[in-house]
Design an enzyme around this catalytic site. Structure first.
Site, PDB file in Angstrom:
ATOM      1  N   CYS A 117      -1.645  40.578   8.576  1.00 23.27           N
ATOM      2  CA  CYS A 117      -1.604  39.272   9.428  1.00 23.27           C
ATOM      3  C   CYS A 117      -2.823  39.145  10.172  1.00 23.27           C
ATOM      4  O   CYS A 117      -3.155  38.157  10.838  1.00 23.27           O
ATOM      5  CB  CYS A 117      -0.432  39.233  10.196  1.00 23.27           C
ATOM      6  SG  CYS A 117       1.248  39.819   9.460  1.00 23.27           S
ATOM      7  N   HIS A 260      -1.409  34.579  15.882  1.00 19.58           N
ATOM      8  CA  HIS A 260      -0.574  34.870  14.702  1.00 19.58           C
ATOM      9  C   HIS A 260       0.900  34.425  14.896  1.00 19.58           C
ATOM     10  O   HIS A 260       1.372  34.883  16.067  1.00 19.58           O
ATOM     11  CB  HIS A 260      -0.761  36.254  14.274  1.00 19.58           C
ATOM     12  CG  HIS A 260       0.376  36.608  13.184  1.00 19.58           C
ATOM     13  ND1 HIS A 260       0.293  36.058  12.124  1.00 19.58           N
ATOM     14  CD2 HIS A 260       1.156  37.671  13.082  1.00 19.58           C
ATOM     15  CE1 HIS A 260       1.466  36.278  11.216  1.00 19.58           C
ATOM     16  NE2 HIS A 260       1.728  37.398  12.012  1.00 19.58           N
ATOM     17  N   ASN A 290       6.832  33.426   9.591  1.00 22.77           N
ATOM     18  CA  ASN A 290       5.522  34.277   9.713  1.00 22.77           C
ATOM     19  C   ASN A 290       5.026  34.123   8.228  1.00 22.77           C
ATOM     20  O   ASN A 290       5.312  34.645   7.314  1.00 22.77           O
ATOM     21  CB  ASN A 290       6.021  35.662  10.086  1.00 22.77           C
ATOM     22  CG  ASN A 290       5.052  36.671  10.230  1.00 22.77           C
ATOM     23  OD1 ASN A 290       3.749  36.395   9.417  1.00 22.77           O
ATOM     24  ND2 ASN A 290       5.131  37.751  10.699  1.00 22.77           N
TER      25      ASN A 290
HETATM   26  O1  UT7 Z   1       3.624  39.665  11.342  1.00 21.93           O
HETATM   27  C1  UT7 Z   1       3.731  41.007  11.768  1.00 21.93           C
HETATM   28  C2  UT7 Z   1       3.932  41.211  12.952  1.00 21.93           C
HETATM   29  N1  UT7 Z   1       5.410  41.326  13.014  1.00 21.93           N
HETATM   30  C3  UT7 Z   1       5.973  41.012  14.069  1.00 21.93           C
HETATM   31  O2  UT7 Z   1       5.467  40.798  15.167  1.00 21.93           O
HETATM   32  C4  UT7 Z   1       7.450  41.217  14.347  1.00 21.93           C
HETATM   33  C5  UT7 Z   1       7.958  41.817  15.761  1.00 21.93           C
HETATM   34  N2  UT7 Z   1       9.295  42.105  15.859  1.00 21.93           N
HETATM   35  C6  UT7 Z   1      10.039  41.017  16.122  1.00 21.93           C
HETATM   36  O3  UT7 Z   1       9.806  39.759  16.098  1.00 21.93           O
HETATM   37  C7  UT7 Z   1      11.623  41.369  16.419  1.00 21.93           C
HETATM   38  O4  UT7 Z   1      11.701  42.528  16.893  1.00 21.93           O
HETATM   39  C8  UT7 Z   1      12.510  41.078  15.371  1.00 21.93           C
HETATM   40  C9  UT7 Z   1      12.702  39.505  15.344  1.00 21.93           C
HETATM   41  C10 UT7 Z   1      12.161  41.444  14.054  1.00 21.93           C
HETATM   42  C11 UT7 Z   1      13.859  41.580  15.706  1.00 21.93           C
HETATM   43  O5  UT7 Z   1      14.429  41.295  17.089  1.00 21.93           O
HETATM   44  P1  UT7 Z   1      15.072  42.060  18.294  1.00 21.93           P
HETATM   45  O6  UT7 Z   1      15.510  41.215  19.125  1.00 21.93           O
HETATM   46  O7  UT7 Z   1      13.665  43.145  18.254  1.00 21.93           O
HETATM   47  O8  UT7 Z   1      16.371  42.566  17.378  1.00 21.93           O
HETATM   48  P2  UT7 Z   1      16.570  44.362  17.032  1.00 21.93           P
HETATM   49  O9  UT7 Z   1      15.974  44.697  15.863  1.00 21.93           O
HETATM   50  O10 UT7 Z   1      16.679  45.179  18.265  1.00 21.93           O
HETATM   51  O11 UT7 Z   1      18.208  44.001  16.650  1.00 21.93           O
HETATM   52  C12 UT7 Z   1      19.190  43.569  17.870  1.00 21.93           C
HETATM   53  C13 UT7 Z   1      20.403  43.483  17.057  1.00 21.93           C
HETATM   54  C14 UT7 Z   1      20.781  44.648  16.148  1.00 21.93           C
HETATM   55  O12 UT7 Z   1      22.350  44.836  16.030  1.00 21.93           O
HETATM   56  P3  UT7 Z   1      23.001  46.054  17.256  1.00 21.93           P
HETATM   57  O13 UT7 Z   1      22.385  47.138  16.566  1.00 21.93           O
HETATM   58  O14 UT7 Z   1      22.499  45.621  18.510  1.00 21.93           O
HETATM   59  O15 UT7 Z   1      24.219  45.908  16.916  1.00 21.93           O
HETATM   60  C15 UT7 Z   1      20.567  44.179  14.618  1.00 21.93           C
HETATM   61  O16 UT7 Z   1      21.229  44.964  13.661  1.00 21.93           O
HETATM   62  O17 UT7 Z   1      20.390  42.339  15.903  1.00 21.93           O
HETATM   63  C16 UT7 Z   1      20.726  42.625  14.754  1.00 21.93           C
HETATM   64  N3  UT7 Z   1      20.086  41.950  13.749  1.00 21.93           N
HETATM   65  C17 UT7 Z   1      20.595  40.689  13.443  1.00 21.93           C
HETATM   66  N4  UT7 Z   1      21.754  39.960  13.710  1.00 21.93           N
HETATM   67  C18 UT7 Z   1      21.769  38.873  13.204  1.00 21.93           C
HETATM   68  C19 UT7 Z   1      18.904  42.209  13.502  1.00 21.93           C
HETATM   69  N5  UT7 Z   1      18.497  41.247  12.462  1.00 21.93           N
HETATM   70  C20 UT7 Z   1      19.388  40.353  12.391  1.00 21.93           C
HETATM   71  C21 UT7 Z   1      19.889  38.958  11.880  1.00 21.93           C
HETATM   72  N6  UT7 Z   1      20.676  38.424  12.339  1.00 21.93           N
HETATM   73  N7  UT7 Z   1      18.731  38.526  11.122  1.00 21.93           N
END
Ligand code: UT7
Length: 337
Positions: A117, A260, A290
């Site tokens: 990215c 980005h 993205n």
């Molecule tokens: O281009 C390269 C750069 N990339 C980035 O900058 C990405 C950076 N990271 C992010 O944007 C975020 O961390 C994500 C969007 C990837 C994830 O968001 P988050 O708020 O950090 O969620 P999380 O990974 O902490 O997950 C929270 C909960 C989990 O469930 P539990 O363990 O709390 O029960 C996940 O299993 O959300 C769950 N979860 C989902 N639920 C519904 C993860 N993905 C999904 C989904 N739909 N798609």
């Protein structure tokens, strides 16, 4: 790391291309256990574009490039160099030469630059070095990625994020200089936070007369979302501050912030940390998700096309991602007389 120039670097024109096929959050909810509500509130994404199987990354890169070339009133043969920023090339030896042939830029040297990215921003800075040393006059910089072909479509934590696209810019030698400063960084010790790894297949290791013959394949894209999020929100504002200082500017001087497009929450957190009003931040993540190396040039093209950028505007561009890599550059938009 410099703020001075021997020769000026001008961004002459831009172009972009995305596939027609749009996959909405509602459609994704029928594939994996997710919802429009979760994706919208956690990422800001509503839909992403996916390239159909008959098309390649070169088709997207070609369309974006030809738009930039036409808008710059150039001919493909005017180009001296093509830098293709991509991490999803269709040939590991490089795809830039295919792009060179596709647009008929017969006099241009061409190479790929792989930095996920951050690829477009690193390519833009690389191009500026060739111009500032007086080596080249017209350089095509393209960011193109089709990560839809590298994500695991059963992994809801990654497949909801990425989309396909390409964006291009013509960087030209000029008496005025648009590129005021830059800062590039890498933290290789964190490379495992976001990767597409090549793994040797154990069944395919054959030892013949003590020579190991082996074969493997690439795994799906893997990301520790939480760690990448924390990294972006802490490092990007710092990088922007350092770049502003190099250019003798302050956050008040910023006309537009183009980051980005990884997550709407990251964009807002970076702007908030720097006390930059949200209406100066460019965001199109809801439409495309993205698009990796393509996200910055697609956003840049959108604002140029909409006529939002005026002569003299200060545009801060920052990319971040796998590597981990991040980089910022500050551009002062100069319309040519
Ligand atoms: O281009 C390269 C750069 N990339 C980035 O900058 C990405 C950076 N990271 C992010 O944007 C975020 O961390 C994500 C969007 C990837 C994830 O968001 P988050 O708020 O950090 O969620 P999380 O990974 O902490 O997950 C929270 C909960 C989990 O469930 P539990 O363990 O709390 O029960 C996940 O299993 O959300 C769950 N979860 C989902 N639920 C519904 C993860 N993905 C999904 C989904 N739909 N798609």
């Amino acid at each position: 790391m410099i703020g001075y120039n021997t020769l000026g670097v001008h961004i002459l024109s831009t172009g972009s291309a995305v596939p027609d096929l749009s996959i909405t959050n509602e459609t994704l909810s029928t594939l994996v256990n997710t919802s429009d509500k979760w994706i919208s509130t956690r990422t800001g994404i509503k839909e992403r574009r996916v390239l159909p199987k008959e098309q390649s990354i070169i088709d997207l890169a070609k369309n974006a490039s030809l738009e930039a070339i036409n808008r710059g009133l150039l001919e493909p043969n005017d180009l001296d160099l093509i830098i293709l920023a991509t991490s999803s090339q269709n040939d590991l030896f490089g795809s830039a030469s295919q792009l060179q042939a596709a647009i008929g830029a017969n006099h241009a040297a061409a190479f790929d630059l792989t930095a996920a990215c951050s690829g477009f921003i690193i390519s833009l800075i690389t191009a500026s070095q060739f111009i500032q040393t007086g080596s080249y006059k017209n350089i095509l910089v393209v960011g193109a990625d089709i990560l839809s072909r590298w994500v695991d479509w059963s992994d809801r934590s990654t497949c909801i994020l990425f989309g396909d696209g390409a964006g291009a810019a013509i960087v030209q030698k000029n008496y005025k200089n648009d590129l005021l400063s830059f800062k590039l960084n890498t933290k290789g010790s964190q490379a495992n936070q976001l990767s597409i790894l090549y793994k040797i297949n154990k069944q395919n290791i054959k030892i013949h007369k003590s020579i190991p013959f082996m074969h493997g394949q690439y795994e799906y894209l893997k990301m520790n979302g939480k760690e990448v999020y924390k990294f972006a929100v802490s490092q990007v504002p710092q990088s922007i501050q350092e770049c502003l200082k190099l250019a003798n500017l302050s956050t008040n001087d910023i006309s537009w912030l183009i980051l980005h497009q990884a997550n709407q929450r990251i964009l807002e957190a970076v702007a908030e940390k720097l006390s930059i009003p949200q209406d100066k931040m460019i965001s199109n993540i809801s439409k495309y998700g993205n698009t990796s190396a393509a996200s910055i040039p697609i956003a840049l093209h959108e604002v140029f096309k909409q006529g939002k950028i005026c002569n003299g505007d200060i545009v801060v561009i920052a990319g971040f991602g796998a590597g981990l890599t991040w980089g910022t550059t500050i551009i002062q938009w100069n319309a040519l007389e």
